[in-house]
Design a protein around this motif. Structure first.
Motif, PDB file in Angstrom:
ATOM      1  N   ARG A   1       8.769  -1.795  -6.141  1.00 35.60           N
ATOM      2  CA  ARG A   1       7.639  -1.062  -5.876  1.00 35.60           C
ATOM      3  C   ARG A   1       8.001   0.416  -5.370  1.00 35.60           C
ATOM      4  O   ARG A   1       7.433   0.754  -4.343  1.00 35.60           O
ATOM      5  N   THR A   2       8.892   1.089  -5.470  1.00 39.64           N
ATOM      6  CA  THR A   2       9.415   2.347  -4.996  1.00 39.64           C
ATOM      7  C   THR A   2       8.615   3.410  -5.175  1.00 39.64           C
ATOM      8  O   THR A   2       8.496   4.270  -4.643  1.00 39.64           O
ATOM      9  N   ASP A   3       7.593   3.142  -6.387  1.00 40.67           N
ATOM     10  CA  ASP A   3       6.477   4.092  -6.613  1.00 40.67           C
ATOM     11  C   ASP A   3       5.289   4.329  -5.440  1.00 40.67           C
ATOM     12  O   ASP A   3       4.697   5.210  -5.395  1.00 40.67           O
ATOM     13  N   LEU A   4       5.492   3.298  -4.379  1.00 37.59           N
ATOM     14  CA  LEU A   4       4.617   3.386  -3.407  1.00 37.59           C
ATOM     15  C   LEU A   4       4.927   4.466  -2.471  1.00 37.59           C
ATOM     16  O   LEU A   4       4.122   4.621  -1.535  1.00 37.59           O
ATOM     17  N   LEU A   5       6.166   4.529  -2.306  1.00 37.81           N
ATOM     18  CA  LEU A   5       6.712   5.545  -1.086  1.00 37.81           C
ATOM     19  C   LEU A   5       6.952   7.128  -1.603  1.00 37.81           C
ATOM     20  O   LEU A   5       7.707   6.859  -2.887  1.00 37.81           O
ATOM     21  N   ARG A   6       6.585   7.707  -0.634  1.00 36.71           N
ATOM     22  CA  ARG A   6       7.247   9.207  -0.779  1.00 36.71           C
ATOM     23  C   ARG A   6       7.848   9.355   0.898  1.00 36.71           C
ATOM     24  O   ARG A   6       7.411   8.856   1.820  1.00 36.71           O
ATOM     25  N   ILE A   7       9.039  10.037   0.569  1.00 38.54           N
ATOM     26  CA  ILE A   7       9.712   9.957   2.132  1.00 38.54           C
ATOM     27  C   ILE A   7      10.215  11.693   1.991  1.00 38.54           C
ATOM     28  O   ILE A   7      10.596  12.431   1.239  1.00 38.54           O
ATOM     29  N   ALA A   8      10.182  12.051   3.229  1.00 39.52           N
ATOM     30  CA  ALA A   8      10.532  13.283   3.935  1.00 39.52           C
ATOM     31  C   ALA A   8      11.546  13.084   5.127  1.00 39.52           C
ATOM     32  O   ALA A   8      11.233  12.299   6.038  1.00 39.52           O
TER      33      ALA A   8
ATOM     34  N   ASP B   1      -4.704   7.092  10.193  1.00 40.76           N
ATOM     35  CA  ASP B   1      -3.690   6.440   9.404  1.00 40.76           C
ATOM     36  C   ASP B   1      -2.210   7.038   9.567  1.00 40.76           C
ATOM     37  O   ASP B   1      -1.576   7.043   8.563  1.00 40.76           O
ATOM     38  N   VAL B   2      -2.104   7.524  10.627  1.00 42.10           N
ATOM     39  CA  VAL B   2      -0.693   8.191  10.990  1.00 42.10           C
ATOM     40  C   VAL B   2      -0.042   7.164  12.159  1.00 42.10           C
ATOM     41  O   VAL B   2      -0.743   6.961  13.415  1.00 42.10           O
ATOM     42  N   ARG B   3       0.911   6.375  11.777  1.00 38.78           N
ATOM     43  CA  ARG B   3       1.423   5.447  12.616  1.00 38.78           C
ATOM     44  C   ARG B   3       2.811   6.295  13.031  1.00 38.78           C
ATOM     45  O   ARG B   3       3.609   6.750  12.405  1.00 38.78           O
ATOM     46  N   VAL B   4       2.945   6.261  14.432  1.00 37.28           N
ATOM     47  CA  VAL B   4       4.063   7.170  14.894  1.00 37.28           C
ATOM     48  C   VAL B   4       5.133   6.083  16.017  1.00 37.28           C
ATOM     49  O   VAL B   4       4.407   5.171  16.715  1.00 37.28           O
TER      50      VAL B   4
ATOM     51  N   ASP C   1       0.891  -1.358   0.218  1.00 37.23           N
ATOM     52  CA  ASP C   1      -0.109  -0.184  -0.195  1.00 37.23           C
ATOM     53  C   ASP C   1       0.810   1.157   0.063  1.00 37.23           C
ATOM     54  O   ASP C   1       2.032   1.169   0.629  1.00 37.23           O
ATOM     55  N   PRO C   2       0.419   2.366  -0.397  1.00 40.88           N
ATOM     56  CA  PRO C   2       1.080   3.609  -0.510  1.00 40.88           C
ATOM     57  C   PRO C   2       1.430   4.205   0.899  1.00 40.88           C
ATOM     58  O   PRO C   2       0.611   4.194   1.551  1.00 40.88           O
ATOM     59  N   ALA C   3       2.698   4.574   1.143  1.00 39.00           N
ATOM     60  CA  ALA C   3       2.859   5.329   2.123  1.00 39.00           C
ATOM     61  C   ALA C   3       3.677   6.604   2.076  1.00 39.00           C
ATOM     62  O   ALA C   3       4.563   6.705   1.278  1.00 39.00           O
ATOM     63  N   LEU C   4       3.724   7.332   3.287  1.00 44.71           N
ATOM     64  CA  LEU C   4       4.357   8.477   3.294  1.00 44.71           C
ATOM     65  C   LEU C   4       5.250   8.433   4.549  1.00 44.71           C
ATOM     66  O   LEU C   4       4.640   8.317   5.742  1.00 44.71           O
ATOM     67  N   LEU C   5       6.604   8.466   4.190  1.00 42.65           N
ATOM     68  CA  LEU C   5       7.446   8.324   5.358  1.00 42.65           C
ATOM     69  C   LEU C   5       8.255   9.428   5.624  1.00 42.65           C
ATOM     70  O   LEU C   5       8.572  10.190   4.914  1.00 42.65           O
TER      71      LEU C   5
ATOM     72  N   GLU D   1      -0.560  11.292  -1.355  1.00 43.45           N
ATOM     73  CA  GLU D   1      -1.304  10.830  -2.348  1.00 43.45           C
ATOM     74  C   GLU D   1      -2.281  10.262  -1.817  1.00 43.45           C
ATOM     75  O   GLU D   1      -2.328   9.693  -0.510  1.00 43.45           O
ATOM     76  N   PRO D   2      -3.425   9.992  -2.537  1.00 42.37           N
ATOM     77  CA  PRO D   2      -4.628   9.368  -1.974  1.00 42.37           C
ATOM     78  C   PRO D   2      -4.372   7.790  -1.476  1.00 42.37           C
ATOM     79  O   PRO D   2      -3.552   6.980  -2.118  1.00 42.37           O
ATOM     80  N   GLY D   3      -4.897   7.555  -0.279  1.00 34.89           N
ATOM     81  CA  GLY D   3      -4.662   6.190   0.164  1.00 34.89           C
ATOM     82  C   GLY D   3      -3.391   5.870   0.887  1.00 34.89           C
ATOM     83  O   GLY D   3      -3.014   4.664   1.313  1.00 34.89           O
ATOM     84  N   GLN D   4      -2.794   6.877   1.087  1.00 35.37           N
ATOM     85  CA  GLN D   4      -1.565   6.564   1.834  1.00 35.37           C
ATOM     86  C   GLN D   4      -1.687   6.287   3.275  1.00 35.37           C
ATOM     87  O   GLN D   4      -2.597   6.991   4.104  1.00 35.37           O
ATOM     88  N   THR D   5      -0.674   5.600   4.175  1.00 38.70           N
ATOM     89  CA  THR D   5      -0.789   5.517   5.482  1.00 38.70           C
ATOM     90  C   THR D   5       0.542   6.157   5.753  1.00 38.70           C
ATOM     91  O   THR D   5       1.678   6.079   4.981  1.00 38.70           O
TER      92      THR D   5
END
Length: 226
Positions: A133-140, A217-220, A107-111, A187-191
């Motif tokens: 599947r690196t397309d699933l991740l966005r990283i900051a 949807d925010v895991r800490v 699933d898509p994820a924002l890290l 992006e829509p659907g991100q965790t």
């Protein structure tokens, strides 16, 4: 995850100041999930024990478990791991541990990571590369200086947004991570997975919720003095 076991130190590297990267051959290893951690326990001759948790940086498919340890001057465990441990040494370990802060690889994820909080996010990135599947991740990633950021080259090569609070990075002046930084990564659907010090984790997770991320949807995962 079962009880305590042992691991042979297969490699020691010091990629950034005040830190060490350990490559461990964990005996009777159970394959970990990206986002999990291990506990390392030291026992003195008089029987005194000290233990600390360290996130796994390696992907599950890596034959070795990679831990990144920040050296704290008053740290009972980190100073030993950073200054004394050598290849061939045996460490007592327990893991992998953790079920909430793990990425399923589908699933898509924002890290979002602060300082050494990027370590479990690197495990997620490496897993994504294994799966294609690196397309699933966005990283900051937020850091004081680029030189002090663990896995900086790997993160930058993956297109991660890196902000520095003590120096300019590219055309961006020094400053904290902001909501404006995170908006293009949504992006829509991100965790969202947020990892860092207690202060960073609180601030970053609040930014995400204020932007409209559902709190569920925010895991800490946060760390601090033991």
């Amino acid at each position: 995850m079962t009880g305590w076991g042992t691991a042979t130190v297969a490699g020691v590297r010091r990629p950034v100041p005040q830190a060490v990267e350990l490559r461990l051959d964990v005996h009777d290893r159970v394959q970990h999930l990206p986002g999990q951690h291990y506990v390392v326990r030291l026992t003195a001759e008089d029987g005194y024990t000290a233990q600390r948790s360290y996130s796994v940086a390696s992907a599950p498919g890596d034959p070795l478990v990679e831990l990144f340890v920040e050296r704290l001057d008053d740290g009972e465990v980190s100073t030993f791991l950073a200054d004394v441990v050598e290849p061939g040494d045996i460490l007592e370990v327990r893991g992998p541990i953790g079920g909430w802060f793990v990425w399923d690889g589908a699933d898509p994820a924002l890290l979002v990571g602060g300082g050494t909080g990027v370590v479990p996010l690197v495990a997620m990135l490496r897993t994504a590369r294994e799966l294609g599947r690196t397309d699933l991740l966005r990283i900051a990633a937020s850091t004081r200086t680029l030189a002090g950021l663990p896995y900086a080259d790997e993160l930058l090569a993956a297109g991660a947004l890196v902000v520095a609070t003590r120096e300019a990075h590219g055309i961006r002046p020094p400053g904290r991570l902001t909501a404006a930084d995170l908006v293009p990564l949504w992006e829509p659907g991100q965790t969202a997975y947020v990892c860092g010090s207690s202060g960073f984790a609180e601030s970053a997770s609040r930014l995400l919720v204020d932007l409209g991320f559902p709190a569920a949807d925010v895991r800490v995962e946060r760390f601090g003095p033991s």
